[in-house]
Motif scaffolding. Sequence first.
Motif, PDB file in Angstrom:
ATOM      1  N   ALA A 158      69.611  63.879   1.272  1.00  0.00           N
ATOM      2  CA  ALA A 158      71.074  63.923   1.313  1.00  0.00           C
ATOM      3  C   ALA A 158      71.536  65.373   1.272  1.00  0.00           C
ATOM      4  O   ALA A 158      70.834  66.242   0.753  1.00  0.00           O
ATOM      5  CB  ALA A 158      71.683  63.142   0.150  1.00  0.00           C
ATOM      6  N   ARG A 159      72.714  65.598   1.816  1.00  0.00           N
ATOM      7  CA  ARG A 159      73.279  66.958   1.817  1.00  0.00           C
ATOM      8  C   ARG A 159      74.205  67.203   0.651  1.00  0.00           C
ATOM      9  O   ARG A 159      74.612  68.330   0.404  1.00  0.00           O
ATOM     10  CB  ARG A 159      74.027  67.200   3.127  1.00  0.00           C
ATOM     11  CG  ARG A 159      73.128  67.168   4.354  1.00  0.00           C
ATOM     12  CD  ARG A 159      73.931  67.371   5.621  1.00  0.00           C
ATOM     13  NE  ARG A 159      73.086  67.318   6.802  1.00  0.00           N
ATOM     14  CZ  ARG A 159      73.544  67.374   8.044  1.00  0.00           C
ATOM     15  NH1 ARG A 159      74.857  67.483   8.242  1.00  0.00           N
ATOM     16  NH2 ARG A 159      72.739  67.323   9.068  1.00  0.00           N
ATOM     17  N   SER A 160      74.575  66.124  -0.029  1.00  0.00           N
ATOM     18  CA  SER A 160      75.453  66.276  -1.192  1.00  0.00           C
ATOM     19  C   SER A 160      75.367  65.023  -2.034  1.00  0.00           C
ATOM     20  O   SER A 160      74.732  64.031  -1.664  1.00  0.00           O
ATOM     21  CB  SER A 160      76.909  66.511  -0.744  1.00  0.00           C
ATOM     22  OG  SER A 160      77.489  65.272  -0.368  1.00  0.00           O
ATOM     23  N   PHE A 161      76.028  65.055  -3.194  1.00  0.00           N
ATOM     24  CA  PHE A 161      76.080  63.900  -4.092  1.00  0.00           C
ATOM     25  C   PHE A 161      77.153  62.894  -3.677  1.00  0.00           C
ATOM     26  O   PHE A 161      77.360  61.903  -4.374  1.00  0.00           O
ATOM     27  CB  PHE A 161      76.361  64.368  -5.533  1.00  0.00           C
ATOM     28  CG  PHE A 161      75.180  65.020  -6.193  1.00  0.00           C
ATOM     29  CD1 PHE A 161      74.126  64.263  -6.660  1.00  0.00           C
ATOM     30  CD2 PHE A 161      75.139  66.392  -6.348  1.00  0.00           C
ATOM     31  CE1 PHE A 161      73.047  64.859  -7.277  1.00  0.00           C
ATOM     32  CE2 PHE A 161      74.067  67.003  -6.971  1.00  0.00           C
ATOM     33  CZ  PHE A 161      73.005  66.232  -7.434  1.00  0.00           C
ATOM     34  N   PHE A 175      70.175  69.089 -15.863  1.00  0.00           N
ATOM     35  CA  PHE A 175      70.843  69.087 -14.567  1.00  0.00           C
ATOM     36  C   PHE A 175      70.013  68.308 -13.559  1.00  0.00           C
ATOM     37  O   PHE A 175      68.853  67.952 -13.804  1.00  0.00           O
ATOM     38  CB  PHE A 175      71.125  70.518 -14.085  1.00  0.00           C
ATOM     39  CG  PHE A 175      69.902  71.339 -13.744  1.00  0.00           C
ATOM     40  CD1 PHE A 175      69.478  71.500 -12.424  1.00  0.00           C
ATOM     41  CD2 PHE A 175      69.185  71.991 -14.746  1.00  0.00           C
ATOM     42  CE1 PHE A 175      68.371  72.266 -12.111  1.00  0.00           C
ATOM     43  CE2 PHE A 175      68.076  72.779 -14.439  1.00  0.00           C
ATOM     44  CZ  PHE A 175      67.665  72.913 -13.122  1.00  0.00           C
ATOM     45  N   VAL A 176      70.626  68.011 -12.413  1.00  0.00           N
ATOM     46  CA  VAL A 176      69.946  67.240 -11.367  1.00  0.00           C
ATOM     47  C   VAL A 176      70.167  67.937 -10.037  1.00  0.00           C
ATOM     48  O   VAL A 176      71.247  68.471  -9.764  1.00  0.00           O
ATOM     49  CB  VAL A 176      70.449  65.783 -11.333  1.00  0.00           C
ATOM     50  CG1 VAL A 176      71.944  65.716 -11.065  1.00  0.00           C
ATOM     51  CG2 VAL A 176      69.706  64.960 -10.287  1.00  0.00           C
ATOM     52  N   THR A 177      69.108  67.940  -9.227  1.00  0.00           N
ATOM     53  CA  THR A 177      69.208  68.527  -7.889  1.00  0.00           C
ATOM     54  C   THR A 177      68.833  67.481  -6.844  1.00  0.00           C
ATOM     55  O   THR A 177      68.115  66.518  -7.132  1.00  0.00           O
ATOM     56  CB  THR A 177      68.262  69.741  -7.727  1.00  0.00           C
ATOM     57  OG1 THR A 177      66.903  69.279  -7.800  1.00  0.00           O
ATOM     58  CG2 THR A 177      68.502  70.778  -8.815  1.00  0.00           C
ATOM     59  N   ILE A 178      69.335  67.664  -5.639  1.00  0.00           N
ATOM     60  CA  ILE A 178      68.898  66.846  -4.507  1.00  0.00           C
ATOM     61  C   ILE A 178      67.724  67.567  -3.861  1.00  0.00           C
ATOM     62  O   ILE A 178      67.884  68.666  -3.314  1.00  0.00           O
ATOM     63  CB  ILE A 178      70.035  66.646  -3.496  1.00  0.00           C
ATOM     64  CG1 ILE A 178      71.208  65.897  -4.136  1.00  0.00           C
ATOM     65  CG2 ILE A 178      69.535  65.882  -2.273  1.00  0.00           C
ATOM     66  CD1 ILE A 178      72.411  65.749  -3.222  1.00  0.00           C
ATOM     67  N   ASP A 196      65.615  57.948   2.093  1.00  0.00           N
ATOM     68  CA  ASP A 196      64.530  58.645   1.403  1.00  0.00           C
ATOM     69  C   ASP A 196      65.081  59.634   0.382  1.00  0.00           C
ATOM     70  O   ASP A 196      64.524  60.707   0.182  1.00  0.00           O
ATOM     71  CB  ASP A 196      63.650  59.369   2.427  1.00  0.00           C
ATOM     72  CG  ASP A 196      62.982  58.402   3.387  1.00  0.00           C
ATOM     73  OD1 ASP A 196      62.546  57.333   2.930  1.00  0.00           O
ATOM     74  OD2 ASP A 196      62.927  58.716   4.590  1.00  0.00           O
ATOM     75  N   LEU A 197      66.168  59.255  -0.269  1.00  0.00           N
ATOM     76  CA  LEU A 197      66.810  60.142  -1.228  1.00  0.00           C
ATOM     77  C   LEU A 197      65.886  60.447  -2.403  1.00  0.00           C
ATOM     78  O   LEU A 197      65.275  59.553  -2.981  1.00  0.00           O
ATOM     79  CB  LEU A 197      68.096  59.497  -1.741  1.00  0.00           C
ATOM     80  CG  LEU A 197      68.874  60.288  -2.784  1.00  0.00           C
ATOM     81  CD1 LEU A 197      69.417  61.570  -2.161  1.00  0.00           C
ATOM     82  CD2 LEU A 197      70.010  59.455  -3.335  1.00  0.00           C
ATOM     83  N   ASP A 198      65.772  61.717  -2.745  1.00  0.00           N
ATOM     84  CA  ASP A 198      64.940  62.130  -3.870  1.00  0.00           C
ATOM     85  C   ASP A 198      65.757  63.071  -4.752  1.00  0.00           C
ATOM     86  O   ASP A 198      66.039  64.207  -4.370  1.00  0.00           O
ATOM     87  CB  ASP A 198      63.670  62.828  -3.364  1.00  0.00           C
ATOM     88  CG  ASP A 198      62.731  63.215  -4.514  1.00  0.00           C
ATOM     89  OD1 ASP A 198      62.961  62.757  -5.653  1.00  0.00           O
ATOM     90  OD2 ASP A 198      61.773  63.977  -4.263  1.00  0.00           O
ATOM     91  N   LEU A 199      66.172  62.577  -5.923  1.00  0.00           N
ATOM     92  CA  LEU A 199      66.863  63.409  -6.907  1.00  0.00           C
ATOM     93  C   LEU A 199      65.862  63.860  -7.964  1.00  0.00           C
ATOM     94  O   LEU A 199      64.959  63.107  -8.337  1.00  0.00           O
ATOM     95  CB  LEU A 199      67.998  62.631  -7.576  1.00  0.00           C
ATOM     96  CG  LEU A 199      69.102  62.058  -6.691  1.00  0.00           C
ATOM     97  CD1 LEU A 199      70.201  61.456  -7.555  1.00  0.00           C
ATOM     98  CD2 LEU A 199      69.674  63.112  -5.759  1.00  0.00           C
TER      99      LEU A 199
END
Length: 444
Positions: free
Chosen positions: A362-365, A355-358, A287-290
């Motif tokens: 996820a806890r990191s890229f 820029f992009v954020t999570i 369910d990753l959302d960037l």
Amino acid sequence: MGASMTMLKGTNVPVPARAVRVELGWRASPGAPDVDASALLLVSGKVRDDADFVFYNQPAHASGAVRHEGRTTGDGGVTDTLTVDFARIEPAIDRVVVTASADGGSFGRVSGLYVRVVDAADGAEIARFESSDATVETAFILGELYLRQGAWKFRAVGQGYSTGLEGLATDFGISVDEPPRQPAQPQQPRPHQSQGSRPRPSSPAAQPSPTRSVPAAPPAPPAPPTPPAPQPVRLTKVTLTKEAPSVSLAKQGGSSGALRVNLNWEVRKQFKGWGAKLGRAIAMHADLDLDLCALYELTDGSKGVVQALGNAFGSLRQPPYIHLDGDDRTGAVSAGENLTVNLDHKDRIRRVLIFVTIYEGARSFADLHATVTLRPQNGAPIDFSLDECTVPSTVCALALISNDGGDLTVRREARYLVPERGVSPQRTIDAAYGWGMNWTPGRK
């Protein structure tokens, strides 16, 4: 006009419209190459010059008859569109060839490829041709609009090329700018005397006599000015790297119109580090959302952010002249998140940090493969990929657009930042780039 049937290769249909949209479409899928539509305006089977080639780096014909409008995404599909206005086509032109090229792979990896012609006035479909037998081809002539006895028709062609857009365009008479070869070794300045030969002794007789003057030769008439050689077209897209991280939009011809910034991503097949087992890592990324975002500063000193958080989607026609199209949660190839900058108001823009954020998932890229593409409406696409993330980062600075004396410069940042405990990704990026904004909690 009713719905048209899919055409067979080699068949043709009348085109009764005054202007049409030619839509090249395909299904978005991970690992598929990027696809671009282009057109060649022909006289007796050849272009008159390189200006008769309309594509992503040269998006409009001088006559206004053919334009490359760019791409749209939706429902798992991607469409790249050309427009053709028959009233503006010069009398000498008797054929407009519609081509497709694959960037980063062959058409055997592209699914659902088709071309269709629709009436620009009412959207009615006039013709549709589906290409399903591609293998190693990297360019295709999908179809052609041609003039026959004063009326325009469309023929389904489906001819493939394994030599890419360069090979196809060259066949029709386009001169293509080849990639630069290894630079030649600089020549050493030639000495006055050849090495290894004996110096000639000076002789008094060789000196001009002070009492004898030689009449000067009359000056040669000035040579007629040489017309500048036509510049070959450049098919390459601009790729920013650590070694060459920045590019001028003006030098790429992209100083007006809309600049679209696209971010798409996919989860890497292997999962590394962070102490997570494979199953847990897959669940974490499911369910990753960037979120694609932009900090902006205008020339009047006003500052702000464009992001999905807090529904701060911005505006193109009024400050900040930046708009976020939506909030995508899939990262599908050629879809992803899109942000647009209105370059017609570039004189009002001082700097923009993309820029992009999570947001979640996820806890990191780490384990993510992301690419960034900037597509000026007029100019070459600019793209770069992010390096592998080796720190627990939830915010990444992608690109910095700066106004440098009226010219906008795009600089690749690709900088992973690690927020301190209790500090938001937005505050972290603000502090790193000295934006100086006041932040409050936001939701979406």
